[in-house]
Design a protein around this motif. Structure first.
Motif, PDB file in Angstrom:
ATOM      1  N   LEU A  49     -12.587   6.076   4.405  1.00 34.79           N
ATOM      2  CA  LEU A  49     -12.380   5.351   3.158  1.00 34.79           C
ATOM      3  C   LEU A  49     -13.412   4.243   3.001  1.00 34.79           C
ATOM      4  CD1 LEU A  49      -8.491   4.818   3.201  1.00 34.79           C
ATOM      5  CD2 LEU A  49      -9.768   6.691   2.152  1.00 34.79           C
TER       6      LEU A  49
ATOM      7  N   LEU B 130      -9.781   1.577   0.805  1.00 35.38           N
ATOM      8  CA  LEU B 130      -8.834   1.064   1.793  1.00 35.38           C
ATOM      9  C   LEU B 130      -7.924   0.017   1.158  1.00 35.38           C
ATOM     10  CD1 LEU B 130      -7.653   0.679   4.585  1.00 35.38           C
ATOM     11  CD2 LEU B 130      -9.632  -0.717   5.194  1.00 35.38           C
ATOM     12  N   ARG B 131      -8.485  -0.851   0.343  1.00 40.84           N
ATOM     13  CA  ARG B 131      -7.631  -1.832  -0.336  1.00 40.84           C
ATOM     14  C   ARG B 131      -6.637  -1.129  -1.252  1.00 40.84           C
ATOM     15  NH1 ARG B 131      -7.552  -7.417  -1.756  1.00 40.84           N
ATOM     16  NH2 ARG B 131      -6.148  -7.664  -3.550  1.00 40.84           N
TER      17      ARG B 131
ATOM     18  N   TYR C  30     -14.873   3.007   6.272  1.00 41.19           N
ATOM     19  CA  TYR C  30     -14.011   2.647   7.400  1.00 41.19           C
ATOM     20  C   TYR C  30     -13.240   3.887   7.849  1.00 41.19           C
ATOM     21  CZ  TYR C  30     -14.908  -2.184   6.000  1.00 41.19           C
ATOM     22  OH  TYR C  30     -15.514  -3.381   5.682  1.00 41.19           O
TER      23      TYR C  30
ATOM     24  N   VAL D  72      -9.959   5.264   9.146  1.00 44.39           N
ATOM     25  CA  VAL D  72      -8.580   4.801   9.044  1.00 44.39           C
ATOM     26  C   VAL D  72      -7.656   5.844   9.673  1.00 44.39           C
ATOM     27  CG1 VAL D  72      -6.729   4.076   7.482  1.00 44.39           C
ATOM     28  CG2 VAL D  72      -9.115   3.564   6.917  1.00 44.39           C
TER      29      VAL D  72
END
Length: 603
Positions: free
Chosen positions: A474, A479-480, A530, A532
């Motif tokens: 992501l 991600l947020r 990222y 995750v």
């Protein structure tokens, strides 16, 4: 705790007071209008279970003095049902609000077969299909299909074939045809006769099922809005002669104040799917509701309709007493009585008449004596105990297996707050996948871990679902968004995280996520990728994450179990990599802003 015996004795007394001189009509048979008019009202005892979750054994707690207090279990449940039937011969209707199977090793090792055996023995009239009924996937050890020949509904279909009672969902449809699935064997309703009264049952399944089971297993199904399905089912049943219509729903409410069943001001409308359904029905559509799903003790008259639900896990049952006029064939609502959650106790404390372990653990002295119910001793059903023995033996052998790891301190879970156990599991998932960030769903954590050496059974109680470790790639912005979907709900859930820190608004609801940083305070970089890690249940869109998951290209969603591990394996490996001792993570990954008092919110 109010004594359930006193409540039900009062109900029996009320029934006797309302009866008039018996007619020559045989017991349990409604005769002609003239004889029916002289017979007095017909008393029906509606007994409700919900969220059994495979708890065929009683919950056991060791008290300070070494005594073991037991709560619930199938054999004790059978004893209470037998007493209710003795109290109202031929007049008891036992139904279940769904989520029968998933949750314990004895049940999961048999894919729910042992629960169906128990329910067949109990004489259950019908059960709603719950969201966790779909968890097992195909017949066999895999929890989802691995090839084109495997049926994702195979295990559920096997339980339906085994059951001597219908499993109902009037709002369930085949996605391709829009029709009711033929494999259920019914249209979501059932019509039974109790004491000559025709009782119609409408089953319903929460609309959130695709978000609260493995989405792959229900991809071929649709779950329609509850109210229209309930209305259609009730009208069909009335047309077929139903005098009484009862909704049996795996959809629930949250009305925590049980003192006054006519006071609905305490009901949390953000967590009361079944009350929203009743708001959408014309008055008189249904006569009673047995609810489930929210694991809340509920006993309330909502818009004049009695609604009962228990906290589940086979530790209590609910009762609604209905009185049907034999001449008009209508329920006399003025006589209706309910009891929200009658504890199922084989033994109770002599002073308090309770088997509530949380209460008894705080008492300086406890004397356990045989419980009584409706004027007779409670004797667990020996036939049910015999039936359970083989499955329990197999489960005991698996549960006792040592894992080679210990917990340095008690590890407790949370749902609406950050927890030590949640943080530990998020850390273990992140470590297993060598990820930047990890996320865990709090609803997947079902028990606490005690200190000391751990067995497979203890870890299984914490993680009874066979979820594996999956990975998403992501961007910081994505991600947020993922974290917004996880936190911006009305349920108030706090998802355990690792590698990030969250700032949340005090109250659940939209825009609750106020801030996200990496662990240590560095900001997320919107354009950076990222890694995750998270349970595959979430990576498939469960718990409301579908809007983001479905927007990702397939190459950025890796559902292959990392290192072939499920979550239990990941936790054990994490402990072994740290010298055999599970660490106790500090709290502080979640902070709150605002000081507002919120109904049902985090406190």
């Amino acid at each position: 705790m109010r004594s359930p015996r006193l409540v039900l004795v009062a109900l029996v007394a009320l029934s006797a007071a309302c009866a008039s001189t018996p007619s020559s009509t045989p017991p349990g048979v409604v005769g002609s209008t003239a004889s029916a008019a002289s017979a007095g009202p017909v008393r029906l005892t509606l007994v409700g279970l919900n969220d059994f979750h495979g708890h065929v054994e009683p919950g056991r707690t060791v008290l300070k003095d070494g005594q073991v207090v037991e709560e619930g279990g199938a054999a004790t449940l059978a004893a209470y049902v037998a007493r209710l039937r003795a109290d109202n011969p031929g007049g008891v209707l036992l139904v279940d609000g769904g989520d029968l199977f998933q949750g314990t090793l004895p049940s999961n090792l048999t894919e729910g077969a042992i629960v169906v055996d128990v329910y067949n023995r109990l004489g259950v009239a019908a059960a709603a299909i719950g969201n966790h009924e779909f968890d097992y996937g195909p017949v066999g050890p895999a929890s989802m299909p691995k090839g084109p020949g495997e049926d994702p509904l195979g295990a559920l279909k096997a339980r339906i074939q085994q059951a001597r009672f219908p499993m109902l969902s009037a709002n369930l449809r085949d996605a391709a045809t829009g029709q009711r699935p033929a494999w259920t064997g019914n249209d979501g309703t059932a019509l039974v006769t109790v004491k000559g009264v025709k009782v119609g049952l409408v089953g319903l399944t929460t609309e959130s099922t695709p978000e609260s089971t493995n989405p792959v297993n229900v991809a071929s199904l649709r779950f329609l809005p509850l109210a229209p399905a309930a209305l259609e089912g009730a009208r069909s049943l009335r047309a077929r002669g139903a005098d009484v219509v009862v909704v049996v729903a795996h959809a629930g409410a949250k009305c925590p104040d049980l003192k006054n069943p006519h006071d609905t001001s305490n009901c949390d409308r953000g967590d009361s799917e079944i009350l929203s359904m009743l708001d959408g029905l014309p008055p008189g559509t249904v006569d009673a509701v047995v609810a489930g799903h929210t694991h809340q003790a509920v006993g309330v008259f909502y818009r004049g309709v009695p609604v009962i639900e228990t906290s589940g896990m086979a530790r209590s049952l609910g009762v609604v007493e209905l009185y049907v006029d034999p001449a008009s064939h209508h329920v006399d609502s003025e006589r209706t009585r309910l009891q929200a959650a009658i504890p199922l106790c084989a033994k109770v404390d002599a002073a308090t008449s309770s088997c509530d372990a949380r209460r008894l653990k705080e008492q300086p002295q406890v004397k356990l004596v045989q419980a009584t119910f409706l004027g007779a001793p409670v004797v667990p059903d020996a036939e049910v105990e015999r039936m359970l023995a083989p499955a329990l033996k197999t489960a005991r052998e698996a549960e006792a297996r040592p894992l080679g790891i210990s917990a340095a301190a008690p590890l407790t879970r949370g749902y609406v707050q950050e927890s030590v156990l949640g943080n530990l599991l998020a850390d273990a998932i992140r470590d297993t996948a060598r990820a930047d960030v990890a996320l865990m769903n709090p609803g997947g954590i079902r028990a606490d871990l005690p200190p000391g050496p751990l067995t497979f059974g203890q870890v299984y109680e914490v993680l009874p679902f066979d979820n594996t470790v999956a990975v998403l790639q992501l961007s910081g912005a994505e991600l947020r968004r993922l974290l917004e979907l996880a936190t911006n709900t009305d349920r108030g859930a706090v998802f355990p995280v690792s590698g990030v820190e969250l700032t949340l608004g005090k109250c659940p609801g939209p825009q609750r996520l106020q801030g996200v940083t990496l662990a240590g305070g560095a900001p997320l970089e919107p354009g950076k990728t990222y890694r995750v890690a998270l349970p595959d249940f979430l990576a498939r869109g469960g718990d409301g994450l579908q809007p983001l998951i479905q927007s990702l290209p397939p190459e950025r969603v890796d559902l292959t179990p990392v290192r072939g591990m499920d979550l239990r394996d990941a936790l054990v490996a994490y402990g072994k990599s740290r010298g055999g001792t599970l660490p106790t993570p500090a709290l502080g990954r979640v902070r709150y802003t605002g000081v507002a008092e919120c109904s049902g919110a985090v406190r």
